[in-house]
Design a protein around this motif. Structure first.
Motif, PDB file in Angstrom:
ATOM      1  N   PHE A  10       0.840  -1.204   0.000  1.00 48.07           N
ATOM      2  CA  PHE A  10       0.000   0.000   0.000  1.00 48.07           C
ATOM      3  C   PHE A  10       0.871   1.249   0.000  1.00 48.07           C
ATOM      4  CE2 PHE A  10      -1.951   3.460   2.355  1.00 48.07           C
ATOM      5  CZ  PHE A  10      -3.177   3.600   1.727  1.00 48.07           C
ATOM      6  N   TRP A  11       1.831   1.321   0.887  1.00 50.63           N
ATOM      7  CA  TRP A  11       2.682   2.507   1.021  1.00 50.63           C
ATOM      8  C   TRP A  11       3.463   2.786  -0.261  1.00 50.63           C
ATOM      9  CZ3 TRP A  11       8.084   3.024   1.001  1.00 50.63           C
ATOM     10  CH2 TRP A  11       8.574   4.253   1.453  1.00 50.63           C
ATOM     11  N   ARG A  12       3.902   1.719  -0.922  1.00 48.20           N
ATOM     12  CA  ARG A  12       4.757   1.901  -2.096  1.00 48.20           C
ATOM     13  C   ARG A  12       3.980   2.306  -3.344  1.00 48.20           C
ATOM     14  NH1 ARG A  12       8.265  -2.329  -5.409  1.00 48.20           N
ATOM     15  NH2 ARG A  12       9.827  -0.929  -6.268  1.00 48.20           N
ATOM     16  N   TRP A  13       2.718   1.881  -3.466  1.00 46.25           N
ATOM     17  CA  TRP A  13       2.007   2.066  -4.724  1.00 46.25           C
ATOM     18  C   TRP A  13       0.855   3.060  -4.672  1.00 46.25           C
ATOM     19  CZ3 TRP A  13       3.948   0.242  -9.134  1.00 46.25           C
ATOM     20  CH2 TRP A  13       4.897  -0.783  -9.054  1.00 46.25           C
ATOM     21  N   VAL A  14       0.456   3.518  -3.492  1.00 51.88           N
ATOM     22  CA  VAL A  14      -0.688   4.430  -3.419  1.00 51.88           C
ATOM     23  C   VAL A  14      -0.385   5.744  -4.133  1.00 51.88           C
ATOM     24  CG1 VAL A  14      -0.014   5.434  -1.185  1.00 51.88           C
ATOM     25  CG2 VAL A  14      -2.420   5.428  -1.877  1.00 51.88           C
ATOM     26  N   GLY A  15       0.855   6.223  -4.059  1.00 46.89           N
ATOM     27  CA  GLY A  15       1.216   7.465  -4.729  1.00 46.89           C
ATOM     28  C   GLY A  15       1.166   7.350  -6.243  1.00 46.89           C
ATOM     29  N   TYR A  16       1.550   6.196  -6.754  1.00 42.94           N
ATOM     30  CA  TYR A  16       1.512   5.956  -8.205  1.00 42.94           C
ATOM     31  C   TYR A  16       0.087   6.077  -8.728  1.00 42.94           C
ATOM     32  CZ  TYR A  16       1.900   3.325 -12.601  1.00 42.94           C
ATOM     33  OH  TYR A  16       1.838   2.932 -13.908  1.00 42.94           O
ATOM     34  N   ASN A  17      -0.857   5.426  -8.041  1.00 46.77           N
ATOM     35  CA  ASN A  17      -2.255   5.493  -8.466  1.00 46.77           C
ATOM     36  C   ASN A  17      -2.831   6.886  -8.250  1.00 46.77           C
ATOM     37  OD1 ASN A  17      -2.625   2.710  -9.268  1.00 46.77           O
ATOM     38  ND2 ASN A  17      -2.520   2.175  -7.117  1.00 46.77           N
ATOM     39  N   THR A  18      -2.391   7.568  -7.199  1.00 52.65           N
ATOM     40  CA  THR A  18      -2.872   8.925  -6.936  1.00 52.65           C
ATOM     41  C   THR A  18      -2.508   9.862  -8.082  1.00 52.65           C
ATOM     42  OG1 THR A  18      -2.688   8.617  -4.540  1.00 52.65           O
ATOM     43  CG2 THR A  18      -2.737  10.880  -5.352  1.00 52.65           C
ATOM     44  N   ILE A  19      -1.286   9.767  -8.577  1.00 61.25           N
ATOM     45  CA  ILE A  19      -0.846  10.634  -9.675  1.00 61.25           C
ATOM     46  C   ILE A  19      -1.642  10.350 -10.948  1.00 61.25           C
ATOM     47  CG2 ILE A  19       1.109  11.202 -11.158  1.00 61.25           C
ATOM     48  CD1 ILE A  19       1.251  12.363  -8.340  1.00 61.25           C
ATOM     49  N   ILE A  20      -1.951   9.082 -11.202  1.00 65.22           N
ATOM     50  CA  ILE A  20      -2.758   8.745 -12.383  1.00 65.22           C
ATOM     51  C   ILE A  20      -4.163   9.338 -12.259  1.00 65.22           C
ATOM     52  CG2 ILE A  20      -3.851   6.859 -13.648  1.00 65.22           C
ATOM     53  CD1 ILE A  20      -1.404   5.182 -13.139  1.00 65.22           C
TER      54      ILE A  20
END
Length: 313
Positions: free
Chosen positions: A179-189
């Motif tokens: 969760f911590w590693r990938w939530v930012g990636y999806n947020t930017i999309i």
């Protein structure tokens, strides 16, 4: 006999400017297809071939038909790894999609100060080295009673958890890492999707008397649907191919314990620990079909996001 001038004319016709441009274009894009064929297509086809062979990497191959698939499907550890993969995937992936949308809405607010700082900060975990991630989470989820995770549990009156050894403690720790590693990636999309929606639509809806909730329901979500489908698809594939996070968190004992072994870890163990490339390739083929089924199912479910009731499919 054909004259020299006629030969020149035919040669010019054969190498017209259009054909030259076409050849030039193919030459420019050829490196991608060559590299893809060498490191992508060939290994995939060779893996399909190995799935029907018994091979340890040194001795001659022996054709065994579907026996490798039978061995994998009858192995309880494979089903345990599949169970672990699905559970950790749900715990680590589903929340990040919901939180990602919420964070994207917050980061898109016009009155929010230091928006660029927050956007960069939320994306930092995605580009952080896995070594740094391992160090951070080994401290956060240490088995010691004074670790941050156990301290938070103690504040709410819960007993300390042996995160590195317990069944669900390990799963929760790895899920939080994912969760911590990938939530930012999806947020930017999602943020890019929100910024692609024209303000004219919201202004027109406001003039027509639509409130904020109606604008969210009938404008934002339908326009954001392609981005939601994209993130759900990538997250599904990524969750079913989970390997780095559990391997890094468990360290040297990752392949000797079954409470957090994923399908890709099971595949890796067969190939590079047990030198059984046939069953490893069979596992890869099985995983491919599992990914196709789950991806198709999730894409079908998310395709209804933002669709009006009674609207034709």
């Amino acid at each position: 006999m054909v004259s020299a001038n006629e030969k020149v004319v035919k040669k010019k016709r054969f190498l017209s400017e259009e054909k030259k441009d076409r050849i030039s274009a193919y030459l420019y894009i050829s490196p991608f297809f060559i590299i893809f064929a060498v490191i992508g297509l060939y290994p995939a086809l060779y893996s399909m071939y190995l799935a029907f062979q018994k091979w340890n990497g040194l001795s001659p191959m022996e054709f065994v038909g579907l026996n490798n698939f039978k061995i994998v499907l009858m192995d309880p550890l494979f089903w345990k790894s599949l169970y672990n993969t699905i559970i950790i995937g749900l715990m680590g992936t589903a929340p990040q999609l919901v939180v990602g949308i919420i964070l994207a809405f917050l980061l898109n607010l016009s009155f929010l100060r230091f928006r660029n700082f927050f956007r960069v900060t939320i994306f930092m975990p995605y580009i952080t080295s896995m070594v740094a991630v391992a160090l951070i989470f080994s401290v956060l989820f240490s088995n010691h009673e004074s670790s941050l995770a156990n301290y938070v549990l103690g504040v709410f009156g819960f007993d300390p958890v042996n995160w590195g050894a317990s069944e669900w403690g390990t799963k929760i720790a790895i899920s939080v890492m994912v969760f911590w590693r990938w939530v930012g990636y999806n947020t930017i999309i999602y943020l890019a999707g929100l910024q692609s929606i024209s303000n004219d639509l919201y202004e027109a809806a406001t003039i027509d008397g639509a409130n904020k909730f109606q604008q969210l329901l009938y404008i934002t979500m339908p326009m954001l649907k392609p981005f939601i489908i994209l993130t759900v698809f990538f997250s599904t594939v990524g969750a079913l191919q989970l390997f780095a996070e559990p391997t890094v968190f468990l360290g040297a004992s990752a392949f000797t314990r079954d409470e957090a072994m994923t399908v890709v870890m099971y595949l890796y163990r067969d190939a590079f620990k047990l030198q059984s490339f046939g069953t490893a390739s069979a596992t890869a083929i099985i995983l491919l079909f599992i990914i196709i089924i789950f991806s198709a199912l999730n894409t079908f479910l998310t395709s209804g996001v933002g669709r009006k009731k009674g609207e034709a499919k």
